[in-house]
Write an enzyme that holds these catalytic residues in place. Sequence first.
Site, mmCIF file in Angstrom:
data_model
loop_
_atom_site.group_PDB
_atom_site.id
_atom_site.type_symbol
_atom_site.label_atom_id
_atom_site.label_comp_id
_atom_site.label_asym_id
_atom_site.label_seq_id
_atom_site.Cartn_x
_atom_site.Cartn_y
_atom_site.Cartn_z
ATOM 1 N N HIS A 1 30.631 -27.335 15.320
ATOM 2 C CA HIS A 1 29.795 -28.579 15.484
ATOM 3 C C HIS A 1 28.817 -28.485 16.772
ATOM 4 O O HIS A 1 29.193 -28.664 17.730
ATOM 5 C CB HIS A 1 30.540 -29.983 15.342
ATOM 6 C CG HIS A 1 31.386 -29.905 14.275
ATOM 7 N ND1 HIS A 1 31.101 -30.222 13.002
ATOM 8 C CD2 HIS A 1 32.850 -29.836 14.145
ATOM 9 C CE1 HIS A 1 32.031 -30.256 12.080
ATOM 10 N NE2 HIS A 1 33.173 -30.113 12.573
ATOM 11 N N ASP B 1 27.579 -27.212 11.575
ATOM 12 C CA ASP B 1 26.598 -28.164 11.317
ATOM 13 C C ASP B 1 25.917 -28.221 12.698
ATOM 14 O O ASP B 1 26.157 -28.078 13.797
ATOM 15 C CB ASP B 1 26.846 -29.533 10.693
ATOM 16 C CG ASP B 1 27.906 -30.236 11.435
ATOM 17 O OD1 ASP B 1 28.213 -30.187 12.605
ATOM 18 O OD2 ASP B 1 28.714 -31.089 10.677
ATOM 19 N N GLU C 1 43.002 -28.651 16.213
ATOM 20 C CA GLU C 1 42.505 -29.179 17.566
ATOM 21 C C GLU C 1 43.728 -29.892 18.440
ATOM 22 O O GLU C 1 43.884 -30.883 18.718
ATOM 23 C CB GLU C 1 41.795 -30.556 17.148
ATOM 24 C CG GLU C 1 40.711 -30.259 16.410
ATOM 25 C CD GLU C 1 39.837 -31.711 15.870
ATOM 26 O OE1 GLU C 1 40.486 -32.664 16.119
ATOM 27 O OE2 GLU C 1 38.710 -31.363 15.451
HETATM 28 C C1 XIL Z 1 35.881 -35.401 9.373
HETATM 29 C C2 XIL Z 1 35.311 -35.604 8.206
HETATM 30 O O1 XIL Z 1 34.145 -35.162 8.037
HETATM 31 C C3 XIL Z 1 35.268 -37.166 7.859
HETATM 32 O O2 XIL Z 1 34.667 -37.381 6.567
HETATM 33 C C4 XIL Z 1 36.456 -37.946 8.324
HETATM 34 O O3 XIL Z 1 36.026 -39.339 8.235
HETATM 35 C C5 XIL Z 1 36.829 -37.560 9.585
HETATM 36 O O4 XIL Z 1 37.124 -36.099 9.786
HETATM 37 N N1 XIL Z 1 36.890 -31.638 12.966
HETATM 38 C C6 XIL Z 1 37.710 -31.436 11.812
HETATM 39 C C7 XIL Z 1 37.241 -32.132 10.362
HETATM 40 O O5 XIL Z 1 38.515 -30.742 11.629
HETATM 41 O O6 XIL Z 1 38.490 -32.153 9.819
HETATM 42 C C8 XIL Z 1 36.621 -33.472 10.849
HETATM 43 O O7 XIL Z 1 36.464 -33.976 9.472
HETATM 44 C C9 XIL Z 1 35.508 -33.485 11.697
HETATM 45 C C10 XIL Z 1 35.868 -32.739 13.107
#
Ligand code: XIL
Length: 362
Positions: free
Chosen positions: A250, A284, A167
């Site tokens: 996502h 997801d 990111e």
């Molecule tokens: C998220 C986890 O699922 C959570 O449990 C945590 O609190 C925060 O991070 N993008 C990513 C992941 O690359 O590492 C993130 O995971 C979700 C968004």
Amino acid sequence: MRHFWRRTATAALLCAILFLPGSASPGPRTAQPFAATLRQAAEARHITIGAAAASRYLTEAEYSAILGSEFSQLQAENEMKFGPIHPRPDTDPNPYDFKGADALVAFAQSHNMVVRGHTLVWHNQVPDWVKKGGYSAPQLADILHGHIKTVMARYASKVYAWDVVNEAFNDDGTMRDTIWYDQPGIGAGTGTKYLEQALRWAHETDPGAKLFYNDYDAEELNKKSDAIYAMAKDFKARGVPLDGIGFQAHVGLYFDDPAKLASFARNMKRFAKLGLELHITELDVRLNDSSPASLTAQAKLYGKITTLCVLQPACKLLQTWGFTDRHSWIPGFFKGQGWALLWDDKYQKKPAYAAVHDALAK
Ligand code: XIL
């Protein structure tokens, strides 16, 4: 396309072998599908099927039974991130905490699963000792270099691929301001230079690991994916060690739009042409409710995204961000939304499970 037919031919061959009379596997008269699990269906396609997981849930019998049988890859949802794995400064006698990550790796190995690493350089889940330490750029460079070396060396030969940087871009394609980039940064220079530096450090540490850049909302052709593409093209041209791109994916039901899905396919295609491996890393599909209509719509979208991966030969991984609604990050981050995964909160398969399975198996 050739690859597609190879996958299809392999599936047909396996099918024929499994259905041979006298075989110990389910015979032709049983109603069982030829691939009983997602893992079997994905293997026939030469696709890795992964799930993000957390060590604290491994004691739940259903959790570990599903994770260890349905998936061929495990990725730590949190336990390899900087904060959890490197919670104390390097001056501390015990700066690292590998307990959770080690437990996940041990679980994966005992279930014949590969492990994907996540993540070495990210603006989130950076511990206070780094954020509030008042370090200069050269000091931060040392901290990050040491972190990459220590974590990757520990899991060399156990973790086959790493999200080295996560990111780093804003939605408009500009660089995100972060402690590693410009606040104060590691002193590598402007633009994508700090990503290049991180990739070079990672490659030096574990030349056998596949190195990925991972991001969200970069599935479609847009300003962010254009910026990632420009970086990837430049890195490939100059021999910077970048092996692949992770698309987090996502999404919500809004993504079930022919234009968006076609754009995702075209985007994957341009990255594939650079010779990069493509991973769908954090899939997801969040919902506003768990009505039968919503679950059906969710299943359709899961099936379509799975098919995009199946049809793109460079797409080697389909991974969901967790696998049961019992333990999903969605309700905590997208208020009022949830029900995003393939199993419900009681470990029952949802329609989306069958959709992913069928898209892999057909
Ligand atoms: C998220 C986890 O699922 C959570 O449990 C945590 O609190 C925060 O991070 N993008 C990513 C992941 O690359 O590492 C993130 O995971 C979700 C968004």
